[in-house]
Design a protein around this motif. Structure first.
Motif, short mmCIF file in Angstrom:
data_model
loop_
_atom_site.label_atom_id
_atom_site.label_comp_id
_atom_site.label_asym_id
_atom_site.label_seq_id
_atom_site.Cartn_x
_atom_site.Cartn_y
_atom_site.Cartn_z
N GLU A 1 0.83 -1.21 0.00
CA GLU A 1 0.00 0.00 0.00
C GLU A 1 0.87 1.26 0.00
OE1 GLU A 1 -3.36 0.59 -0.12
OE2 GLU A 1 -3.72 -1.54 -0.49
N GLN A 2 1.95 1.24 0.76
CA GLN A 2 2.86 2.40 0.76
C GLN A 2 3.52 2.56 -0.60
OE1 GLN A 2 5.36 3.19 4.34
NE2 GLN A 2 4.66 1.14 4.95
N LEU A 3 3.97 1.45 -1.17
CA LEU A 3 4.64 1.51 -2.47
C LEU A 3 3.69 2.02 -3.55
CD1 LEU A 3 7.36 0.85 -3.84
CD2 LEU A 3 6.41 -1.40 -4.39
N ALA A 4 2.42 1.63 -3.47
CA ALA A 4 1.42 2.06 -4.46
C ALA A 4 1.28 3.58 -4.49
CB ALA A 4 0.08 1.40 -4.17
N VAL A 5 1.51 4.24 -3.35
CA VAL A 5 1.40 5.70 -3.27
C VAL A 5 2.75 6.36 -3.55
CG1 VAL A 5 0.93 7.64 -1.71
CG2 VAL A 5 -0.51 5.60 -1.62
N GLY B 1 10.50 2.95 -12.58
CA GLY B 1 11.92 3.23 -12.59
C GLY B 1 12.55 3.30 -11.22
N ASP B 2 11.73 3.33 -10.15
CA ASP B 2 12.26 3.28 -8.79
C ASP B 2 12.76 1.86 -8.50
OD1 ASP B 2 11.61 5.96 -8.35
OD2 ASP B 2 9.77 5.51 -7.24
N LEU B 3 13.30 1.66 -7.31
CA LEU B 3 13.88 0.39 -6.91
C LEU B 3 13.37 -0.01 -5.54
CD1 LEU B 3 16.03 -1.91 -7.30
CD2 LEU B 3 17.70 -0.33 -6.29
N LEU B 4 12.86 -1.24 -5.43
CA LEU B 4 12.44 -1.81 -4.16
C LEU B 4 13.44 -2.88 -3.75
CD1 LEU B 4 10.30 -2.39 -1.88
CD2 LEU B 4 9.33 -4.09 -3.47
N ILE B 5 13.94 -2.80 -2.51
CA ILE B 5 14.85 -3.82 -1.97
C ILE B 5 14.16 -4.45 -0.77
CG2 ILE B 5 17.12 -4.29 -0.99
CD1 ILE B 5 18.09 -1.69 -2.43
N VAL B 6 13.82 -5.73 -0.90
CA VAL B 6 13.20 -6.44 0.21
C VAL B 6 14.25 -7.28 0.92
CG1 VAL B 6 10.95 -6.44 -0.93
CG2 VAL B 6 12.40 -8.46 -1.11
N LEU B 7 14.17 -7.29 2.24
CA LEU B 7 15.10 -8.05 3.07
C LEU B 7 14.30 -9.14 3.77
CD1 LEU B 7 16.89 -4.99 4.76
CD2 LEU B 7 17.49 -6.12 2.59
N SER B 8 14.67 -10.40 3.57
CA SER B 8 13.90 -11.49 4.16
C SER B 8 14.78 -12.71 4.38
CB SER B 8 12.72 -11.85 3.25
OG SER B 8 11.97 -12.91 3.79
N GLY B 9 14.65 -13.31 5.56
CA GLY B 9 15.34 -14.57 5.78
C GLY B 9 14.72 -15.67 4.94
N SER B 10 13.42 -15.89 5.12
CA SER B 10 12.73 -17.00 4.46
C SER B 10 12.36 -16.73 3.02
CB SER B 10 11.46 -17.35 5.23
OG SER B 10 10.47 -16.33 5.04
N GLY B 11 12.07 -15.47 2.68
CA GLY B 11 11.56 -15.14 1.35
C GLY B 11 10.11 -15.52 1.16
N ASN B 12 9.40 -15.80 2.24
CA ASN B 12 8.01 -16.24 2.14
C ASN B 12 7.02 -15.36 2.90
OD1 ASN B 12 8.29 -18.53 0.44
ND2 ASN B 12 9.18 -19.66 2.15
N SER B 13 7.44 -14.25 3.47
CA SER B 13 6.52 -13.40 4.22
C SER B 13 5.48 -12.81 3.27
CB SER B 13 7.28 -12.27 4.92
OG SER B 13 8.25 -12.81 5.80
N PRO B 14 4.18 -12.95 3.60
CA PRO B 14 3.14 -12.45 2.69
C PRO B 14 3.28 -10.97 2.35
CG PRO B 14 2.16 -13.93 4.30
CD PRO B 14 3.60 -13.71 4.72
N ASN B 15 3.68 -10.13 3.31
CA ASN B 15 3.79 -8.70 2.99
C ASN B 15 4.96 -8.41 2.05
OD1 ASN B 15 5.83 -9.01 4.89
ND2 ASN B 15 4.98 -7.54 6.35
N ILE B 16 6.01 -9.21 2.12
CA ILE B 16 7.15 -9.07 1.21
C ILE B 16 6.73 -9.50 -0.21
CG2 ILE B 16 9.43 -10.01 0.64
CD1 ILE B 16 9.42 -7.96 2.98
N LEU B 17 6.03 -10.61 -0.30
CA LEU B 17 5.59 -11.10 -1.60
C LEU B 17 4.61 -10.13 -2.25
CD1 LEU B 17 5.12 -14.89 -0.74
CD2 LEU B 17 7.15 -13.74 -1.66
N ALA C 1 4.49 -6.90 -1.74
CA ALA C 1 5.27 -5.73 -2.17
C ALA C 1 5.97 -6.01 -3.50
CB ALA C 1 6.29 -5.36 -1.09
N LEU C 2 6.50 -7.21 -3.67
CA LEU C 2 7.13 -7.58 -4.94
C LEU C 2 6.12 -7.58 -6.08
CD1 LEU C 2 9.50 -10.42 -3.68
CD2 LEU C 2 10.22 -8.19 -4.58
N GLU C 3 4.91 -8.07 -5.81
CA GLU C 3 3.85 -8.04 -6.82
C GLU C 3 3.49 -6.61 -7.20
OE1 GLU C 3 0.64 -10.18 -4.99
OE2 GLU C 3 1.49 -12.15 -5.47
N GLN C 4 3.39 -5.74 -6.19
CA GLN C 4 3.05 -4.34 -6.45
C GLN C 4 4.14 -3.67 -7.27
OE1 GLN C 4 0.13 -2.78 -5.55
NE2 GLN C 4 0.87 -1.06 -6.78
N ALA C 5 5.38 -3.95 -6.94
CA ALA C 5 6.51 -3.38 -7.69
C ALA C 5 6.42 -3.79 -9.16
CB ALA C 5 7.83 -3.83 -7.08
#
Length: 196
Positions: free
Chosen positions: A106-110, A115-131, A133-137
């Motif tokens: 939701e923050q990324l959507a606003v 052309g911007d860049l999103l960097i997600v940090l995750s141990g598992s790579g499976n957190s729903p909010n991270i996924l 955010a990647l979809e929104q990007a």
């Protein structure tokens, strides 16, 4: 003394050895690409976003600080960077109103633009909010990078640029997030874009 009751010095030496082993065997080509992508954002005034959960959220805030001021150490000279994990009022509003899995998308959507860049940090790579955010990007044309541990999870396939460390240890996974961030920070300090 059993293996589970090592003296602190032996335990710490083992931790250091495990971290050193990951660093020694890492493929740094993805980190090199991320460094170039961040330099391009810096040169062209595009925004860089960080996000993560728990310790990774703390790392997202830490690294945003480093890139906002630390790389330039002069007023107005840093990178346009934002940690999506930093504003407790926004996070709790979104978690309450639309769900915790949407606190970053939701923050990324606003805030984000093509052309911007999103960097997600995750141990598992499976957190729903991270996924999410990647979809929104992807939907917005925002390039994405994921710095991951364990198997890399679903985020490994979803990110434009996955940087995966095959380590089954959350603390070492989180150490590596900051190490990558600091490596790139120091490289950028020595390789500033012409306009900066």
């Amino acid at each position: 003394m059993s293996e589970n009751n090592k003296l602190p010095t032996a335990f710490f030496s083992d931790y250091a050895s495990r971290l050193q082993g990951v660093l020694a065997s890492a493929d740094w080509s993805g980190v090199a690409q991320l460094a170039e992508d961040m330099r391009d954002c810096w040169a062209n005034g595009r925004q860089v976003f960080f996000c993560g959960n728990g310790g990774s959220a703390g790392n997202a805030i830490h690294l945003a600080n480093d890139y906002l001021y630390g790389i330039a150490k002069r007023t107005g000279g840093g990178m346009r960077v934002l940690s999506l994990a930093a504003n407790a009022a926004v996070i709790t509003c979104l978690a309450n109103d639309v769900g915790y899995d949407s606190i970053y998308s939701e923050q990324l959507a606003v805030q984000g633009q093509k052309g911007d860049l999103l960097i997600v940090l995750s141990g598992s790579g499976n957190s729903p909010n991270i996924l999410k955010a990647l979809e929104q990007a992807r939907a917005m044309g925002v390039r994405s990078c994921a710095i991951l541990g364990y198997s890399g999870g679903k985020a490994k396939a979803m990110a434009d640029l996955p940087i995966h460390f095959d380590v089954n240890d959350m603390q070492i996974s989180e150490d590596l997030q900051v190490i990558v961030g600091h490596m790139i920070m120091q490289w950028l300090c020595q390789n500033k874009p012409e306009a900066r």
